[in-house]
Design a protein around this motif. Sequence first.
Motif, PDB file in Angstrom:
ATOM      1  N   GLY A  92       0.812  -1.213   0.000  1.00 13.42           N
ATOM      2  CA  GLY A  92       0.000   0.000   0.000  1.00 13.42           C
ATOM      3  C   GLY A  92       0.846   1.265   0.000  1.00 13.42           C
ATOM      4  N   MET A  93       2.049   1.192   0.596  1.00 11.38           N
ATOM      5  CA  MET A  93       2.956   2.337   0.614  1.00 11.38           C
ATOM      6  C   MET A  93       3.380   2.690  -0.809  1.00 11.38           C
ATOM      7  SD  MET A  93       6.871   2.664   2.054  1.00 11.38           S
ATOM      8  CE  MET A  93       7.511   1.571   0.805  1.00 11.38           C
ATOM      9  N   VAL A  94       3.667   1.667  -1.601  1.00 11.64           N
ATOM     10  CA  VAL A  94       4.099   1.892  -2.980  1.00 11.64           C
ATOM     11  C   VAL A  94       2.940   2.471  -3.788  1.00 11.64           C
ATOM     12  CG1 VAL A  94       5.031   0.804  -5.056  1.00 11.64           C
ATOM     13  CG2 VAL A  94       5.793   0.037  -2.800  1.00 11.64           C
ATOM     14  N   LEU A  95       1.751   1.916  -3.604  1.00 12.17           N
ATOM     15  CA  LEU A  95       0.578   2.435  -4.310  1.00 12.17           C
ATOM     16  C   LEU A  95       0.314   3.897  -3.931  1.00 12.17           C
ATOM     17  CD1 LEU A  95      -1.795  -0.657  -4.034  1.00 12.17           C
ATOM     18  CD2 LEU A  95      -0.633   0.163  -6.087  1.00 12.17           C
ATOM     19  N   ARG A 157       0.846   0.914 -11.686  1.00 10.42           N
ATOM     20  CA  ARG A 157      -0.018   0.875 -10.503  1.00 10.42           C
ATOM     21  C   ARG A 157      -1.092  -0.202 -10.640  1.00 10.42           C
ATOM     22  NH1 ARG A 157      -4.174   1.550  -7.704  1.00 10.42           N
ATOM     23  NH2 ARG A 157      -4.340   2.837  -5.846  1.00 10.42           N
ATOM     24  N   LEU A 158      -1.686  -0.281 -11.822  1.00 12.93           N
ATOM     25  CA  LEU A 158      -2.732  -1.276 -12.071  1.00 12.93           C
ATOM     26  C   LEU A 158      -2.185  -2.689 -11.908  1.00 12.93           C
ATOM     27  CD1 LEU A 158      -5.710  -1.604 -12.911  1.00 12.93           C
ATOM     28  CD2 LEU A 158      -4.922  -1.671 -15.281  1.00 12.93           C
ATOM     29  N   LYS A 159      -0.999  -2.936 -12.462  1.00  9.18           N
ATOM     30  CA  LYS A 159      -0.378  -4.261 -12.330  1.00  9.18           C
ATOM     31  C   LYS A 159      -0.096  -4.589 -10.868  1.00  9.18           C
ATOM     32  CE  LYS A 159       1.853  -4.506 -16.849  1.00  9.18           C
ATOM     33  NZ  LYS A 159       3.148  -4.476 -17.564  1.00  9.18           N
ATOM     34  N   LEU A 160       0.405  -3.611 -10.153  1.00  7.02           N
ATOM     35  CA  LEU A 160       0.707  -3.817  -8.739  1.00  7.02           C
ATOM     36  C   LEU A 160      -0.569  -4.060  -7.941  1.00  7.02           C
ATOM     37  CD1 LEU A 160       2.937  -3.862  -6.606  1.00  7.02           C
ATOM     38  CD2 LEU A 160       2.648  -1.401  -6.356  1.00  7.02           C
ATOM     39  N   ALA A 161      -1.593  -3.268  -8.197  1.00  4.71           N
ATOM     40  CA  ALA A 161      -2.863  -3.406  -7.482  1.00  4.71           C
ATOM     41  C   ALA A 161      -3.543  -4.744  -7.786  1.00  4.71           C
ATOM     42  CB  ALA A 161      -3.795  -2.251  -7.831  1.00  4.71           C
ATOM     43  N   ASN A 162      -3.357  -5.239  -9.004  1.00  8.75           N
ATOM     44  CA  ASN A 162      -3.973  -6.511  -9.404  1.00  8.75           C
ATOM     45  C   ASN A 162      -3.063  -7.709  -9.163  1.00  8.75           C
ATOM     46  OD1 ASN A 162      -6.339  -5.247 -10.219  1.00  8.75           O
ATOM     47  ND2 ASN A 162      -5.586  -4.941 -12.303  1.00  8.75           N
ATOM     48  N   ASN A 163      -2.029  -7.498  -8.360  1.00  6.54           N
ATOM     49  CA  ASN A 163      -1.091  -8.559  -7.984  1.00  6.54           C
ATOM     50  C   ASN A 163      -0.456  -9.251  -9.187  1.00  6.54           C
ATOM     51  OD1 ASN A 163      -1.388  -8.303  -5.124  1.00  6.54           O
ATOM     52  ND2 ASN A 163      -3.382  -9.288  -5.325  1.00  6.54           N
ATOM     53  N   LYS A 164      -0.145  -8.480 -10.222  1.00 11.57           N
ATOM     54  CA  LYS A 164       0.532  -9.036 -11.397  1.00 11.57           C
ATOM     55  C   LYS A 164       1.988  -9.370 -11.061  1.00 11.57           C
ATOM     56  CE  LYS A 164      -2.813  -8.512 -14.435  1.00 11.57           C
ATOM     57  NZ  LYS A 164      -3.571  -9.593 -14.907  1.00 11.57           N
ATOM     58  N   PHE A 165       2.524  -8.710 -10.035  1.00 14.81           N
ATOM     59  CA  PHE A 165       3.858  -9.040  -9.551  1.00 14.81           C
ATOM     60  C   PHE A 165       3.981  -8.653  -8.100  1.00 14.81           C
ATOM     61  CE2 PHE A 165       4.924  -4.618  -9.851  1.00 14.81           C
ATOM     62  CZ  PHE A 165       4.465  -4.165 -11.073  1.00 14.81           C
ATOM     63  N   ASP A 166       4.876  -9.338  -7.414  1.00 16.47           N
ATOM     64  CA  ASP A 166       5.178  -9.018  -6.005  1.00 16.47           C
ATOM     65  C   ASP A 166       6.374  -8.100  -5.965  1.00 16.47           C
ATOM     66  OD1 ASP A 166       3.234 -10.392  -4.549  1.00 16.47           O
ATOM     67  OD2 ASP A 166       4.326 -12.276  -4.702  1.00 16.47           O
ATOM     68  N   ILE A 167       6.415  -7.286  -4.923  1.00 15.58           N
ATOM     69  CA  ILE A 167       7.569  -6.399  -4.778  1.00 15.58           C
ATOM     70  C   ILE A 167       8.361  -6.776  -3.561  1.00 15.58           C
ATOM     71  CG2 ILE A 167       6.780  -4.429  -6.071  1.00 15.58           C
ATOM     72  CD1 ILE A 167       5.619  -3.300  -3.532  1.00 15.58           C
TER      73      ILE A 167
END
Length: 167
Positions: A92-95, A157-167
């Motif tokens: 959530g911090m990254v978003l 952001r969309l990819k991150l929010a939709n769990n397309k990849f982990d950070i």
Amino acid sequence: MKEKICKVKMGLVEKLGVHLEDREHLAPVAARILSYIILTGKKGTTFEDMVTILCASKSTISTHLNHLQDLNKIVYFTKTGDRKKYFIINKGMVLQHIDNMINKWGEEREIHLELKNYKETINTKKIENESEKFDLSFHDDYIKFIDGATASVEELRLKLANNKFDI
């Protein structure tokens, strides 16, 4: 090989720490903790590891870990049969950082549109000599840049929010 990787990692902890100190307005140790957690990845790191590796006292690490948790920059998880907490970054911090970037770029875009519109008006109504007219190409190019950068970051952001990849 492992020693070389560790040396590189600690160099990056320092470099990223200085950056985060400024960008996130963090104390130096908190920034180094956050950097170390980012570079450790999804396996997480323990309190004990940070005390040892970052060469700081238990109370200092504890204080800054609590502060980073209060700021929602990090979270922890536990493993079955293991009483330790494993700290990782809060996605959530990254978003939130991405959202802030997009908002600031939107504000800049609006300012450049207003400046361009004003200059266009001046060019057509007040200035008769061609050499004195405002050049509007900078604003056009800057707005185009902001639009492109925003579109790219929104896709990330969309990819991150939709769990397309982990950070």
